[in-house]
Enzyme design. Structure first.
Site, PDB file in Angstrom:
ATOM      1  N   SER A 288      18.894 -17.631 -17.355  1.00 20.40           N
ATOM      2  CA  SER A 288      19.205 -18.827 -16.577  1.00 20.40           C
ATOM      3  C   SER A 288      20.441 -19.517 -17.164  1.00 20.40           C
ATOM      4  O   SER A 288      21.436 -18.869 -17.449  1.00 20.40           O
ATOM      5  CB  SER A 288      17.978 -19.743 -16.539  1.00 20.40           C
ATOM      6  OG  SER A 288      18.144 -20.784 -15.610  1.00 20.40           O
TER       7      SER A 288
ATOM      8  N   ASP B 256      16.031 -16.872 -10.465  1.00 23.94           N
ATOM      9  CA  ASP B 256      16.208 -17.332 -11.839  1.00 23.94           C
ATOM     10  C   ASP B 256      15.302 -16.547 -12.788  1.00 23.94           C
ATOM     11  O   ASP B 256      14.077 -16.537 -12.648  1.00 23.94           O
ATOM     12  CB  ASP B 256      15.888 -18.826 -11.909  1.00 23.94           C
ATOM     13  CG  ASP B 256      16.318 -19.456 -13.220  1.00 23.94           C
ATOM     14  OD1 ASP B 256      15.915 -18.953 -14.274  1.00 23.94           O
ATOM     15  OD2 ASP B 256      17.051 -20.455 -13.173  1.00 23.94           O
TER      16      ASP B 256
END
Length: 295
Positions: free
Chosen positions: A43, A202
Protein backbone atom coordinates in the site's frame (compact mmCIF):
# COMPACT_ATOMS: atom_id res chain seq x y z
CA UNK A 1 25.33 -1.04 16.54
CA UNK A 2 28.48 -0.83 14.39
CA UNK A 3 27.37 -3.96 12.53
CA UNK A 4 24.33 -3.49 10.29
CA UNK A 5 21.70 -5.23 12.41
CA UNK A 6 18.86 -5.73 9.90
CA UNK A 7 19.06 -7.66 6.66
CA UNK A 8 15.42 -6.99 5.77
CA UNK A 9 13.18 -3.94 6.00
CA UNK A 10 9.37 -4.20 5.74
CA UNK A 11 7.04 -1.23 5.26
CA UNK A 12 3.41 -1.44 6.34
CA UNK A 13 0.74 0.60 4.59
CA UNK A 14 -1.44 3.30 6.09
CA UNK A 15 -1.97 6.12 3.61
CA UNK A 16 -0.60 9.42 4.83
CA UNK A 17 0.27 7.76 8.14
CA UNK A 18 3.27 6.38 6.25
CA UNK A 19 5.05 9.70 6.76
CA UNK A 20 5.87 8.26 10.18
CA UNK A 21 8.19 5.91 8.25
CA UNK A 22 10.08 8.86 6.81
CA UNK A 23 10.68 10.61 10.12
CA UNK A 24 11.62 7.37 11.86
CA UNK A 25 14.10 6.29 9.18
CA UNK A 26 15.57 9.77 8.85
CA UNK A 27 16.52 9.38 12.52
CA UNK A 28 17.73 5.77 12.70
CA UNK A 29 19.13 5.15 9.22
CA UNK A 30 22.68 6.38 9.77
CA UNK A 31 23.15 5.38 13.44
CA UNK A 32 22.06 1.83 12.56
CA UNK A 33 23.94 1.82 9.24
CA UNK A 34 20.67 0.58 7.80
CA UNK A 35 21.52 -1.11 4.49
CA UNK A 36 19.04 -3.98 4.09
CA UNK A 37 19.57 -6.67 1.49
CA UNK A 38 15.82 -7.11 0.97
CA UNK A 39 12.99 -4.56 1.19
CA UNK A 40 9.24 -5.12 0.89
CA UNK A 41 6.28 -2.77 1.09
CA UNK A 42 2.52 -2.72 0.82
CA UNK A 43 0.00 0.00 0.00
CA UNK A 44 1.42 3.41 0.94
CA UNK A 45 4.42 1.58 2.36
CA UNK A 46 5.45 0.71 -1.20
CA UNK A 47 6.07 4.41 -1.81
CA UNK A 48 7.86 4.73 1.55
CA UNK A 49 10.13 1.85 0.54
CA UNK A 50 10.86 3.37 -2.88
CA UNK A 51 11.72 6.70 -1.28
CA UNK A 52 13.96 4.98 1.27
CA UNK A 53 15.93 3.20 -1.46
CA UNK A 54 15.96 6.22 -3.77
CA UNK A 55 16.71 8.68 -0.92
CA UNK A 56 13.60 10.76 -1.65
CA UNK A 57 11.85 10.75 1.75
CA UNK A 58 12.16 14.49 2.30
CA UNK A 59 11.26 15.23 -1.30
CA UNK A 60 8.08 13.18 -0.91
CA UNK A 61 7.12 15.24 2.15
CA UNK A 62 7.55 18.46 0.19
CA UNK A 63 5.84 17.27 -3.02
CA UNK A 64 2.83 15.83 -1.22
CA UNK A 65 2.62 18.82 1.11
CA UNK A 66 2.50 21.16 -1.88
CA UNK A 67 -0.24 19.03 -3.45
CA UNK A 68 -2.26 19.22 -0.24
CA UNK A 69 -1.85 23.00 -0.15
CA UNK A 70 -3.74 23.16 -3.45
CA UNK A 71 -6.65 21.08 -2.14
CA UNK A 72 -9.47 22.07 0.23
CA UNK A 73 -11.75 19.01 0.11
CA UNK A 74 -11.35 15.24 -0.26
CA UNK A 75 -14.14 14.79 -2.82
CA UNK A 76 -14.32 15.52 -6.54
CA UNK A 77 -15.46 19.09 -7.06
CA UNK A 78 -16.68 19.04 -10.68
CA UNK A 79 -17.96 16.63 -13.34
CA UNK A 80 -14.63 16.33 -15.18
CA UNK A 81 -12.87 15.35 -11.99
CA UNK A 82 -15.65 12.91 -11.08
CA UNK A 83 -15.62 11.40 -14.56
CA UNK A 84 -11.87 10.75 -14.34
CA UNK A 85 -11.50 9.74 -10.69
CA UNK A 86 -14.91 8.91 -9.27
CA UNK A 87 -15.87 10.24 -5.85
CA UNK A 88 -12.41 11.41 -4.82
CA UNK A 89 -9.34 13.01 -6.44
CA UNK A 90 -6.94 10.78 -4.49
CA UNK A 91 -5.85 8.45 -7.30
CA UNK A 92 -4.93 11.25 -9.67
CA UNK A 93 -3.20 13.23 -6.92
CA UNK A 94 -1.30 10.18 -5.71
CA UNK A 95 -0.07 9.29 -9.19
CA UNK A 96 1.14 12.85 -9.74
CA UNK A 97 2.96 12.87 -6.38
CA UNK A 98 4.60 9.48 -7.05
CA UNK A 99 5.65 10.55 -10.55
CA UNK A 100 7.07 13.89 -9.37
CA UNK A 101 8.90 12.39 -6.38
CA UNK A 102 10.56 9.40 -8.05
CA UNK A 103 12.79 11.16 -10.57
CA UNK A 104 15.26 9.45 -12.91
CA UNK A 105 18.03 9.35 -10.31
CA UNK A 106 15.75 7.76 -7.70
CA UNK A 107 14.51 5.15 -10.17
CA UNK A 108 18.09 4.37 -11.19
CA UNK A 109 18.98 3.83 -7.53
CA UNK A 110 16.03 1.45 -7.19
CA UNK A 111 17.09 -0.47 -10.30
CA UNK A 112 20.56 -0.98 -8.82
CA UNK A 113 19.48 -1.25 -5.18
CA UNK A 114 18.55 -4.08 -2.83
CA UNK A 115 15.88 -6.65 -3.62
CA UNK A 116 12.61 -4.69 -3.53
CA UNK A 117 9.17 -6.29 -3.64
CA UNK A 118 5.70 -4.76 -3.55
CA UNK A 119 2.64 -6.67 -2.38
CA UNK A 120 -0.45 -6.58 -4.60
CA UNK A 121 -3.79 -8.20 -3.75
CA UNK A 122 -6.43 -9.49 -6.14
CA UNK A 123 -10.20 -9.75 -5.61
CA UNK A 124 -11.67 -13.26 -5.89
CA UNK A 125 -13.80 -12.59 -9.00
CA UNK A 126 -12.34 -10.59 -11.87
CA UNK A 127 -15.71 -10.19 -13.64
CA UNK A 128 -17.31 -8.60 -10.57
CA UNK A 129 -14.13 -7.17 -9.12
CA UNK A 130 -15.47 -3.96 -7.62
CA UNK A 131 -18.60 -5.60 -6.25
CA UNK A 132 -16.58 -8.27 -4.43
CA UNK A 133 -14.48 -5.61 -2.69
CA UNK A 134 -17.36 -4.84 -0.32
CA UNK A 135 -17.13 -8.18 1.54
CA UNK A 136 -13.32 -7.97 1.31
CA UNK A 137 -13.37 -4.62 3.08
CA UNK A 138 -15.79 -5.91 5.72
CA UNK A 139 -13.57 -8.93 6.33
CA UNK A 140 -10.50 -6.71 6.55
CA UNK A 141 -12.11 -4.40 9.10
CA UNK A 142 -13.31 -7.38 11.13
CA UNK A 143 -9.79 -8.82 11.14
CA UNK A 144 -8.34 -5.56 12.46
CA UNK A 145 -10.99 -5.34 15.16
CA UNK A 146 -10.94 -8.97 16.29
CA UNK A 147 -7.39 -10.20 15.69
CA UNK A 148 -5.59 -6.81 15.70
CA UNK A 149 -2.35 -8.09 14.16
CA UNK A 150 -0.36 -6.95 11.10
CA UNK A 151 -0.82 -10.35 9.45
CA UNK A 152 -4.39 -10.31 8.09
CA UNK A 153 -6.20 -13.59 7.24
CA UNK A 154 -9.97 -12.97 6.95
CA UNK A 155 -10.01 -11.53 3.37
CA UNK A 156 -7.94 -14.49 2.18
CA UNK A 157 -10.59 -16.85 3.47
CA UNK A 158 -13.09 -15.07 1.20
CA UNK A 159 -10.93 -15.69 -1.85
CA UNK A 160 -8.59 -12.70 -2.06
CA UNK A 161 -5.08 -13.67 -3.05
CA UNK A 162 -1.79 -11.81 -3.23
CA UNK A 163 1.53 -11.64 -5.02
CA UNK A 164 4.91 -10.04 -4.40
CA UNK A 165 6.02 -8.12 -7.48
CA UNK A 166 9.67 -7.43 -8.31
CA UNK A 167 9.81 -3.64 -8.07
CA UNK A 168 13.35 -3.46 -9.43
CA UNK A 169 12.21 -5.13 -12.62
CA UNK A 170 9.20 -2.82 -12.78
CA UNK A 171 11.59 0.13 -12.50
CA UNK A 172 13.76 -1.26 -15.31
CA UNK A 173 10.64 -1.72 -17.44
CA UNK A 174 9.44 1.84 -16.80
CA UNK A 175 6.47 0.62 -14.75
CA UNK A 176 7.45 1.53 -11.20
CA UNK A 177 4.96 4.40 -10.88
CA UNK A 178 2.18 2.09 -12.12
CA UNK A 179 3.17 -0.59 -9.62
CA UNK A 180 3.25 1.76 -6.64
CA UNK A 181 -0.09 3.29 -7.59
CA UNK A 182 -1.62 -0.17 -8.06
CA UNK A 183 -0.46 -1.09 -4.57
CA UNK A 184 -2.60 1.66 -3.04
CA UNK A 185 -6.02 1.11 -4.66
CA UNK A 186 -8.40 1.32 -1.71
CA UNK A 187 -11.72 -0.41 -2.45
CA UNK A 188 -14.51 0.21 -3.04
CA UNK A 189 -14.13 3.98 -3.50
CA UNK A 190 -11.10 3.95 -5.84
CA UNK A 191 -11.24 2.76 -9.43
CA UNK A 192 -9.72 -0.72 -9.63
CA UNK A 193 -6.52 -0.93 -11.63
CA UNK A 194 -4.88 -3.92 -13.28
CA UNK A 195 -1.49 -5.59 -13.20
CA UNK A 196 -0.54 -8.21 -15.79
CA UNK A 197 -4.19 -8.63 -16.78
CA UNK A 198 -5.56 -9.06 -13.26
CA UNK A 199 -7.57 -6.57 -11.21
CA UNK A 200 -5.75 -5.25 -8.17
CA UNK A 201 -6.86 -4.05 -4.74
CA UNK A 202 -4.83 -2.60 -1.89
CA UNK A 203 -2.37 -5.26 -0.74
CA UNK A 204 -2.85 -4.15 2.85
CA UNK A 205 -6.16 -6.00 2.83
CA UNK A 206 -4.22 -9.29 2.83
CA UNK A 207 -1.16 -8.31 4.89
CA UNK A 208 -0.03 -5.22 6.74
CA UNK A 209 3.54 -6.52 6.91
CA UNK A 210 4.53 -8.67 3.91
CA UNK A 211 7.81 -10.52 4.39
CA UNK A 212 10.14 -10.70 1.36
CA UNK A 213 9.82 -13.85 -0.71
CA UNK A 214 13.37 -14.86 0.20
CA UNK A 215 12.60 -14.35 3.87
CA UNK A 216 15.66 -14.80 6.08
CA UNK A 217 17.71 -12.85 8.57
CA UNK A 218 16.93 -10.09 11.02
CA UNK A 219 13.95 -8.00 9.93
CA UNK A 220 12.81 -4.53 10.95
CA UNK A 221 9.06 -4.18 10.40
CA UNK A 222 7.76 -0.59 10.35
CA UNK A 223 4.05 -0.20 11.09
CA UNK A 224 1.89 2.94 11.06
CA UNK A 225 -0.67 2.10 13.74
CA UNK A 226 -0.83 0.28 17.06
CA UNK A 227 -1.93 -3.36 17.24
CA UNK A 228 -3.02 -5.32 20.29
CA UNK A 229 -1.27 -8.49 19.16
CA UNK A 230 2.19 -7.98 17.73
CA UNK A 231 3.74 -11.30 16.71
CA UNK A 232 6.68 -12.63 18.67
CA UNK A 233 9.46 -13.79 16.37
CA UNK A 234 13.11 -14.22 17.21
CA UNK A 235 14.30 -12.63 13.95
CA UNK A 236 11.84 -9.73 13.72
CA UNK A 237 11.52 -6.38 15.41
CA UNK A 238 8.06 -4.84 14.97
CA UNK A 239 8.05 -1.09 15.56
CA UNK A 240 4.80 0.86 15.82
CA UNK A 241 4.10 4.52 16.61
CA UNK A 242 4.09 5.22 20.33
CA UNK A 243 0.65 6.80 19.90
CA UNK A 244 -1.82 7.43 17.10
CA UNK A 245 -0.16 9.66 14.50
CA UNK A 246 -1.74 13.02 13.55
CA UNK A 247 -2.36 12.17 9.87
CA UNK A 248 -5.71 10.84 8.74
CA UNK A 249 -5.22 7.91 6.37
CA UNK A 250 -6.77 9.45 3.26
CA UNK A 251 -6.99 13.15 4.12
CA UNK A 252 -5.26 14.88 1.21
CA UNK A 253 -5.85 18.46 2.34
CA UNK A 254 -3.65 19.16 5.37
CA UNK A 255 0.13 19.57 5.04
CA UNK A 256 0.41 20.21 8.77
CA UNK A 257 -0.79 16.71 9.66
CA UNK A 258 1.78 14.92 7.51
CA UNK A 259 4.57 17.15 8.84
CA UNK A 260 3.44 16.39 12.41
CA UNK A 261 3.37 12.67 11.53
CA UNK A 262 6.94 12.90 10.23
CA UNK A 263 7.93 14.63 13.48
CA UNK A 264 6.27 11.84 15.48
CA UNK A 265 8.42 9.37 13.55
CA UNK A 266 11.52 11.38 14.45
CA UNK A 267 10.62 11.27 18.15
CA UNK A 268 9.92 7.54 18.06
CA UNK A 269 13.16 6.97 16.16
CA UNK A 270 15.09 8.72 18.92
CA UNK A 271 13.37 6.52 21.51
CA UNK A 272 14.16 3.44 19.46
CA UNK A 273 17.84 4.32 19.27
CA UNK A 274 18.02 4.79 23.01
CA UNK A 275 16.31 1.44 23.62
CA UNK A 276 18.39 -0.33 21.00
CA UNK A 277 21.60 1.15 22.34
CA UNK A 278 20.70 0.15 25.89
CA UNK A 279 19.93 -3.38 24.74
CA UNK A 280 23.20 -3.65 22.84
CA UNK A 281 25.14 -2.35 25.83
CA UNK A 282 23.41 -4.86 28.10
CA UNK A 283 24.29 -7.74 25.79
CA UNK A 284 27.92 -6.63 25.50
CA UNK A 285 28.15 -6.57 29.28
CA UNK A 286 26.68 -10.04 29.65
CA UNK A 287 27.33 -12.26 26.63
CA UNK A 288 25.21 -15.04 28.13
CA UNK A 289 22.06 -12.91 28.03
CA UNK A 290 19.81 -12.88 24.96
CA UNK A 291 19.32 -9.52 23.19
CA UNK A 292 16.48 -7.33 24.37
CA UNK A 293 13.90 -6.58 21.70
CA UNK A 294 13.42 -2.80 21.45
CA UNK A 295 9.89 -3.25 20.09
Amino acid sequence: MADAPFEQLVFSGGGTRCFWHGGFLDTVRRPLDLKPQRVSGVSGGALSAACFIGDRDEKLLEVMGAAFDRRDVNVSIDWDEFDENGLTPHQQMYREVVRDTLDKEAIAAICDGPVFEVLLAHPPHSHFAKLTTFPMMAAYMADLAIRSTPHVIFPGRLGADQELVDARQAARDGKLVDLICNAAVIPPVFNLQGWNGRKVIDGGMTSKAPMPSDNRGRTLVLLTRKFRNLPEHKDRVYVEPSEAVPADKIDFTDRGKIVATWDAGVADGETFLRAYGAAAHLVEGNSSQAPVDPA
